[in-house]
Write a protein that holds these residues in place. Structure first.
Motif, short mmCIF file in Angstrom:
data_model
loop_
_atom_site.label_atom_id
_atom_site.label_comp_id
_atom_site.label_asym_id
_atom_site.label_seq_id
_atom_site.Cartn_x
_atom_site.Cartn_y
_atom_site.Cartn_z
N THR A 180 -52.95 -75.77 -3.44
CA THR A 180 -53.92 -74.84 -4.01
C THR A 180 -55.01 -74.46 -3.01
OG1 THR A 180 -53.55 -75.77 -6.21
CG2 THR A 180 -55.57 -74.49 -5.88
N ILE A 181 -55.54 -75.46 -2.32
CA ILE A 181 -56.63 -75.20 -1.36
C ILE A 181 -56.13 -74.42 -0.16
CG2 ILE A 181 -58.17 -76.33 0.29
CD1 ILE A 181 -58.83 -78.37 -1.79
N LEU A 182 -54.94 -74.75 0.33
CA LEU A 182 -54.40 -74.03 1.48
C LEU A 182 -54.11 -72.57 1.15
CD1 LEU A 182 -52.04 -76.63 3.22
CD2 LEU A 182 -54.25 -75.78 4.00
N VAL A 183 -53.54 -72.34 -0.02
CA VAL A 183 -53.26 -70.96 -0.44
C VAL A 183 -54.57 -70.18 -0.56
CG1 VAL A 183 -52.43 -69.53 -2.35
CG2 VAL A 183 -51.06 -71.47 -1.55
N THR A 184 -55.58 -70.81 -1.14
CA THR A 184 -56.89 -70.16 -1.26
C THR A 184 -57.47 -69.83 0.11
OG1 THR A 184 -57.33 -71.36 -3.32
CG2 THR A 184 -59.22 -70.38 -2.19
N MET A 185 -57.36 -70.77 1.04
CA MET A 185 -57.86 -70.55 2.39
C MET A 185 -57.15 -69.39 3.07
SD MET A 185 -57.70 -73.12 5.67
CE MET A 185 -56.90 -72.28 7.02
N ILE A 186 -55.83 -69.33 2.92
CA ILE A 186 -55.05 -68.25 3.54
C ILE A 186 -55.45 -66.90 2.95
CG2 ILE A 186 -52.73 -67.30 3.77
CD1 ILE A 186 -51.74 -70.23 3.94
N LEU A 187 -55.63 -66.84 1.65
CA LEU A 187 -56.03 -65.59 1.00
C LEU A 187 -57.40 -65.14 1.48
CD1 LEU A 187 -54.80 -66.22 -2.67
CD2 LEU A 187 -53.78 -64.70 -0.96
N VAL A 188 -58.33 -66.08 1.60
CA VAL A 188 -59.66 -65.74 2.11
C VAL A 188 -59.57 -65.26 3.54
CG1 VAL A 188 -61.92 -66.69 2.73
CG2 VAL A 188 -60.87 -67.30 0.55
N TRP A 189 -58.75 -65.93 4.34
CA TRP A 189 -58.59 -65.60 5.76
C TRP A 189 -58.08 -64.17 5.96
CZ3 TRP A 189 -59.65 -65.98 10.57
CH2 TRP A 189 -58.72 -65.69 11.58
N PHE A 190 -57.07 -63.81 5.20
CA PHE A 190 -56.45 -62.49 5.39
C PHE A 190 -57.19 -61.37 4.65
CE2 PHE A 190 -52.72 -65.01 6.68
CZ PHE A 190 -52.42 -64.35 7.86
N ASN A 191 -57.75 -61.67 3.49
CA ASN A 191 -58.32 -60.61 2.66
C ASN A 191 -59.83 -60.45 2.77
OD1 ASN A 191 -55.76 -59.97 1.51
ND2 ASN A 191 -55.95 -61.75 0.17
N VAL A 192 -60.52 -61.47 3.24
CA VAL A 192 -61.97 -61.41 3.33
C VAL A 192 -62.45 -61.38 4.78
CG1 VAL A 192 -64.14 -62.56 2.72
CG2 VAL A 192 -62.21 -62.61 1.11
N LEU A 193 -61.89 -62.26 5.60
CA LEU A 193 -62.37 -62.37 6.98
C LEU A 193 -61.71 -61.39 7.94
CD1 LEU A 193 -62.66 -66.25 7.28
CD2 LEU A 193 -64.41 -64.60 6.66
N THR A 194 -60.56 -60.84 7.56
CA THR A 194 -59.82 -59.84 8.37
C THR A 194 -59.74 -60.24 9.84
OG1 THR A 194 -61.85 -58.53 8.69
CG2 THR A 194 -60.43 -57.95 6.83
N PRO A 195 -58.80 -61.11 10.20
CA PRO A 195 -58.68 -61.59 11.58
C PRO A 195 -58.38 -60.48 12.58
CG PRO A 195 -56.73 -62.16 10.30
CD PRO A 195 -57.75 -61.65 9.32
N GLU A 196 -58.86 -60.67 13.80
CA GLU A 196 -58.63 -59.73 14.89
C GLU A 196 -57.68 -60.37 15.91
OE1 GLU A 196 -61.06 -57.40 18.46
OE2 GLU A 196 -62.11 -58.75 17.08
#
Length: 203
Positions: A180-196
């Motif tokens: 649950t926590i890893l999936v949440t982290m991945i969603l935040v990473w891709f959808n909120v932080l927008t990696p470069e």
């Protein structure tokens, strides 16, 4: 940090006895262990993703920008610490079903030491590789499971049969929390932080 980390890998049963004694003398001794060792995967991943990179296609290396890598590593660090605290809270909650009545501090401390193999496995972040990550995480998962099943009866002062049943419950809940926590982290990473991403040809 007073309980020798090496002993968890060489003499795990005696390590749990030492950890329990240390906990009785200093109830929050696990904090240094958790907060410092959780830095290993975060720091290693920062250097691995910014200086080494990984390959998704032939003759091309992908890296993260320094800003994106820093965001990722801070997020990873917070996720690790939060995950250990949540698992500890679940251990405390589930202990009501059994004879043991550990404190929340004891449960979080137990969780922190149980996931030590994952902290050490974080060294693999220095060289980002899908297959290396799978192999290292599989080994860490196996040894953490071993530490859980031999450590819970000892640390919680439970009868062996009761401790093994409790450990099986903790394992199932821990797996659910981890996913649950890893999936949440991945969603935040891709959808909120927008990696470069920075792409460069090899050589």
């Amino acid at each position: 940090m007073s309980a020798p980390i090496v002993k968890l890998f060489t003499q795990p049963y005696f390590a749990w006895l030492d950890i329990r004694k240390e906990e009785e003398a200093h109830p929050r001794h696990y904090l240094a262990h958790l907060l410092l060792l959780a830095l290993i995967p975060a720091v290693c991943l920062f250097f691995g993703t910014t200086y080494v990179g990984w390959s998704l296609a032939e003759n091309e290396t992908v890296r993260l920008s320094t800003h994106s890598a820093l965001q990722l590593c801070v997020l990873l660090y917070l996720t690790i610490v939060a995950g250990v605290v949540v698992i500890g809270a679940f251990i405390r909650w589930m202990s009501r079903t059994f004879e043991a009545r550990p404190t929340l501090n004891q449960c979080i401390g137990f969780a922190a030491y149980t996931v030590t193999p994952f902290f050490i496995a974080g060294l693999a972040g220095l060289y980002p590789s899908r297959w290396l990550a799978i192999a290292v995480l599989a080994a860490a998962s196996a040894y953490s499971t071993f530490l859980l099943f031999i450590g819970l009866p000892t640390f919680m002062h439970e009868r062996k049969e009761q401790g093994l049943l409790n450990a099986a419950c903790v394992w199932g809940v821990g797996l659910l929390v981890l996913v649950t926590i890893l999936v949440t982290m991945i969603l935040v990473w891709f959808n909120v932080l927008t990696p470069e991403y920075l792409r460069a040809p090899v050589g």
